[in-house]
Motif scaffolding. Sequence first.
Motif, PDB file in Angstrom:
ATOM      1  N   ILE A  62       0.848  -1.193   0.000  1.00 42.12           N
ATOM      2  CA  ILE A  62       0.000   0.000   0.000  1.00 42.12           C
ATOM      3  C   ILE A  62       0.882   1.242   0.000  1.00 42.12           C
ATOM      4  CG2 ILE A  62      -1.706   1.323   1.294  1.00 42.12           C
ATOM      5  CD1 ILE A  62      -2.899  -1.268   2.229  1.00 42.12           C
ATOM      6  N   GLN A  63       0.565   2.154  -0.906  1.00 49.75           N
ATOM      7  CA  GLN A  63       1.339   3.393  -1.026  1.00 49.75           C
ATOM      8  C   GLN A  63       1.045   4.321   0.142  1.00 49.75           C
ATOM      9  OE1 GLN A  63       0.395   5.809  -4.473  1.00 49.75           O
ATOM     10  NE2 GLN A  63       2.567   6.282  -4.708  1.00 49.75           N
ATOM     11  N   VAL A  64       2.115   4.808   0.764  1.00 47.57           N
ATOM     12  CA  VAL A  64       2.020   5.796   1.838  1.00 47.57           C
ATOM     13  C   VAL A  64       3.017   6.911   1.557  1.00 47.57           C
ATOM     14  CG1 VAL A  64       1.245   4.108   3.569  1.00 47.57           C
ATOM     15  CG2 VAL A  64       3.680   4.588   3.308  1.00 47.57           C
ATOM     16  N   PRO A  65       2.774   8.105   2.094  1.00 43.41           N
ATOM     17  CA  PRO A  65       3.682   9.219   1.800  1.00 43.41           C
ATOM     18  C   PRO A  65       4.993   9.188   2.584  1.00 43.41           C
ATOM     19  CG  PRO A  65       1.874   9.968   3.178  1.00 43.41           C
ATOM     20  CD  PRO A  65       1.583   8.536   2.809  1.00 43.41           C
ATOM     21  N   GLU A  66       4.973   8.642   3.794  1.00 42.35           N
ATOM     22  CA  GLU A  66       6.175   8.672   4.624  1.00 42.35           C
ATOM     23  C   GLU A  66       7.112   7.516   4.271  1.00 42.35           C
ATOM     24  OE1 GLU A  66       3.162   6.176   6.733  1.00 42.35           O
ATOM     25  OE2 GLU A  66       3.058   8.180   5.918  1.00 42.35           O
ATOM     26  N   GLY A  67       8.390   7.720   4.536  1.00 45.72           N
ATOM     27  CA  GLY A  67       9.395   6.694   4.283  1.00 45.72           C
ATOM     28  C   GLY A  67       9.665   5.857   5.520  1.00 45.72           C
ATOM     29  N   LYS A  68      10.389   4.785   5.335  1.00 47.65           N
ATOM     30  CA  LYS A  68      10.809   3.919   6.434  1.00 47.65           C
ATOM     31  C   LYS A  68      11.885   4.660   7.229  1.00 47.65           C
ATOM     32  CE  LYS A  68      12.959  -0.603   7.094  1.00 47.65           C
ATOM     33  NZ  LYS A  68      14.036  -0.082   7.915  1.00 47.65           N
ATOM     34  N   THR A  69      11.802   4.609   8.556  1.00 47.14           N
ATOM     35  CA  THR A  69      12.760   5.368   9.360  1.00 47.14           C
ATOM     36  C   THR A  69      13.600   4.513  10.301  1.00 47.14           C
ATOM     37  OG1 THR A  69      11.057   5.812  11.009  1.00 47.14           O
ATOM     38  CG2 THR A  69      11.378   7.474   9.295  1.00 47.14           C
TER      39      THR A  69
END
Length: 131
Positions: A62-69
């Motif tokens: 699923i596309q989300v705006p935030e990146g993996k942190t």
Amino acid sequence: MTSRFTELVVDCHDPERLAAFWCAVLDFKVIDRSEGKVEIGSWVPTVEEVRARQMPPTLLFIQVPEGKTVKNRLHLDVSPVDGSTDDEVARLLGLGAAKVDVGQGPDRNWVVMADPEGNEFDVVRTLAPSN
């Protein structure tokens, strides 16, 4: 009353790219896609089959705006079925994976890798028949 484990959801920037990578890794097929999401699996789930027995879950990107942190708290382990662990690591590197260090140390019998968006996964023991 009971539930079934039906999907494992992966948040990502590019569902198509990640689904293509994992299809190549696991020999899965795309079973559903819509705006901002792609579902892959080894079978096409039906309500009847899911109700009848536990089946392998699908992967849903699923596309989300935030990146993996940070390091994943949940990850997949994959086991090669027709070659050595080293051969599988080489194949996965060719598909766009990377070896990563999450503090596992040098004396482990698995290899920690990351998919093209940095999600960690492990390549563990081979399941290939011994010669």
